[in-house]
Design a protein around this motif. Structure first.
Motif, mmCIF file in Angstrom:
data_model
loop_
_atom_site.group_PDB
_atom_site.id
_atom_site.type_symbol
_atom_site.label_atom_id
_atom_site.label_comp_id
_atom_site.label_asym_id
_atom_site.label_seq_id
_atom_site.Cartn_x
_atom_site.Cartn_y
_atom_site.Cartn_z
ATOM 1 N N GLY A 198 -5.029 4.861 -5.130
ATOM 2 C CA GLY A 198 -5.043 5.046 -3.680
ATOM 3 C C GLY A 198 -3.905 5.951 -3.230
ATOM 4 N N ASN B 236 -1.998 -2.714 6.357
ATOM 5 C CA ASN B 236 -1.547 -3.623 5.298
ATOM 6 C C ASN B 236 -0.022 -3.639 5.276
ATOM 7 N N ASP C 185 -6.828 5.587 6.871
ATOM 8 C CA ASP C 185 -6.949 4.790 5.644
ATOM 9 C C ASP C 185 -7.827 3.586 5.993
ATOM 10 N N SER D 92 -7.814 3.145 -0.884
ATOM 11 C CA SER D 92 -7.403 2.614 -2.168
ATOM 12 C C SER D 92 -8.620 1.836 -2.645
ATOM 13 N N SER E 189 -8.847 0.462 -5.300
ATOM 14 C CA SER E 189 -8.320 -0.667 -6.097
ATOM 15 C C SER E 189 -8.540 -1.999 -5.388
ATOM 16 N N LYS E 190 -8.822 -1.961 -4.075
ATOM 17 C CA LYS E 190 -8.945 -3.190 -3.292
ATOM 18 C C LYS E 190 -10.422 -3.630 -3.259
HETATM 19 N N1 PLP Z 1 -3.532 2.222 1.236
HETATM 20 C C1 PLP Z 1 -3.516 0.893 1.477
HETATM 21 C C2 PLP Z 1 -3.931 0.385 2.814
HETATM 22 C C3 PLP Z 1 -3.092 0.008 0.477
HETATM 23 O O1 PLP Z 1 -3.098 -1.308 0.731
HETATM 24 C C4 PLP Z 1 -2.688 0.533 -0.777
HETATM 25 C C5 PLP Z 1 -2.222 -0.377 -1.857
HETATM 26 O O2 PLP Z 1 -1.928 -1.534 -1.630
HETATM 27 C C6 PLP Z 1 -2.712 1.905 -0.968
HETATM 28 C C7 PLP Z 1 -3.164 2.730 0.044
HETATM 29 C C8 PLP Z 1 -2.309 2.508 -2.287
HETATM 30 O O3 PLP Z 1 -3.309 2.276 -3.213
HETATM 31 P P1 PLP Z 1 -3.109 2.111 -4.802
HETATM 32 O O4 PLP Z 1 -2.319 0.883 -5.020
HETATM 33 O O5 PLP Z 1 -4.511 2.073 -5.308
HETATM 34 O O6 PLP Z 1 -2.372 3.344 -5.260
#
Ligand code: PLP
Length: 424
Positions: A83, A156, A181, A203, A205-206
């Motif tokens: 992300g 976040n 975002d 991201s 990843s979430k």
């Molecule tokens: N944007 C948000 C809202 C996030 O919560 C995060 C990670 O927690 C990121 C970007 C960054 O993503 P990554 O951890 O996949 O690099």
């Protein structure tokens, strides 16, 4: 035929032909074979479509990018290895030394650090303003060298909700795009382009992966921001790129394709933050059930938030889906079907009580993560935000007693029973 969001989650991006694999093939190859140098030269000159090196583009990753593009309703998209890589490329595709960014002050700590510290070191200035700013306050943050505005649909961990329409309108009146975002809301609950945002980052990843398995990121362009109306502000998109055979991205790829074409051809080439095809495949598996999982995350979060409100050991609760929450009205507008699975709250007794409470939880694990199938929690003031003092924490929307509790896909009754025994 227009398709619903659930059908897109399952079907978009990859359409097999007769006799081809039903599931997205993993093209685990760094490179691609050609019978003549001329054919490959056409690819390098952007005269033909095709693959030649997986740092620049890979068929598995492209199919997943197409799915996310369809979910957001965009014109073009790309995946990144994380992300943070998506946030960095999305910004660096527009700003250079001497430029300025206006950003919401409650954005994710990593994105805040990227803009406030790392990009500053690269000569890019920034102004952080409250997501609750009035239109006049947003307007006042602009400078002649402002090139973009940045915020998070649901921040976040502050859980503020961005008034996307207001922020997009302000950005457009100053001739610059709004980048949002959309990680926490996901396109299941909010599609920022429908409210005027120009570029969306994730991201993945979430929730998109959803199982805490693969890091990843995505950038999606709405294709609606006309860079060519402001060539002085966006020379990288509107004048020849000497590093790529003098291509003018807005002319060669048109407005809908220019931004992602530049980010891929130029920035991915130079920074190489590419996802592996295997990770893209796993992300695709997660996306296939995103529309089924998000309602359950939201349902669990609302049940937990409502319970927390009734417990006398809880000082405060923040969840934008909770009637009476400061962001409830904005959430009703932008997130009418649910917001996310993350709830913030404070336990009476401040920092030490927060830590003691968390150590007694049995189902929720203490993790530097959110937004996957397993419930987890974190005390930002003593972990991710530990470099900030109490005043800085309040400015970032993360008071010292805040616990971030991310509801997974377990049974709400079990989560509540776990919280209840830990609070005792
Ligand atoms: N944007 C948000 C809202 C996030 O919560 C995060 C990670 O927690 C990121 C970007 C960054 O993503 P990554 O951890 O996949 O690099």
């Amino acid at each position: 035929m227009a398709q619903g969001i659930g059908t897109k989650c399952v079907q978009a991006g990859y359409v097999p032909g007769n006799g081809e694999p039903r599931q997205l093939p993993i093209i685990q190859s760094t490179t691609f074979k050609y019978t003549s140098g001329d054919e490959m030269a056409k690819l390098f000159d952007l005269e033909a479509d095709g693959y030649f090196y997986s740092r620049l583009a890979n068929p598995t990753s492209d199919a997943v990018a197409k799915k996310i593009c369809a979910l957001e309703g965009g014109s073009a998209a790309m995946l990144t290895g994380s992300g943070m890589a998506a946030v960095f490329l999305a910004l660096a595709n527009i700003v250079s030394a001497g430029d300025h960014i206006v950003a919401s002050s409650t954005i994710y700590g990593g994105s805040y650090n990227l803009i406030a510290v790392t990009l500053k070191r690269m000569g890019v200035e920034s102004s952080f303003i409250s997501p609750d700013s009035t239109r006049e306050e947003i307007d006042a943050a602009f400078r002649p060298n402002t090139k973009l505005v940045y915020g998070e649909t649901i921040a976040n961990p502050a859980l503020t909700v961005l008034d996307i329409e207001k922020w997009a309108d302000a950005a457009h009146s100053h001739g610059v795009p709004l980048i949002v975002d959309n990680t926490f809301a996901t396109p299941i609950n909010c599609r920022p382009f429908e409210w005027g945002a120009d570029i969306v980052v994730h991201s993945t990843s979430k929730y998109m992966d959803g199982h805490a398995s693969v890091l990843g990121g995505a950038i999606v362009d709405s294709g609606k921001f006309d860079w060519s109306l402001h060539p002085d502000k966006f020379p990288g998109l509107c004048t020849p790129d000497a590093s790529y055979h003098g291509v003018v991205y807005t002319e060669h790829f048109g407005i809908p394709g220019a931004y992602i074409a530049k980010a891929g051809a130029q920035l991915m080439r130079d920074f190489g933050c590419t996802p592996s095809p295997m990770n893209s495949f796993m992300l695709n598996l997660g996306l296939e059930s995103l529309h089924v999982r998000m309602p359950r995350h939201c349902e669990n979060a609302l049940a937990v938030a409502k319970y927390l409100q009734t417990n006398p050991n809880v000082a405060w609760v923040q969840y934008c889906g909770l009637p009476g929450d400061k962001y409830y009205d904005l959430a009703q507008k932008y997130l009418p079907n649910g917001s996310c699975g993350v709830v913030s709250f404070g336990v009476k007794g401040g920092r030490r009580a927060a830590e003691a409470f968390m150590s007694r939880l049995k189902i929720a694990n203490i993790e530097t993560h959110v937004a996957d199938s397993h419930t987890c929690c974190l005390h930002p003031a003593s972990t991710t935000h530990r470099q900030m003092n109490d005043d800085e924490l309040i400015a970032a929307g993360v008071p010292a007693d805040l616990i971030r509790y991310s509801c997974g896909l377990e049974d709400a009754a079990d989560l509540i029973a776990d919280i209840e025994q830990a609070l005792k």
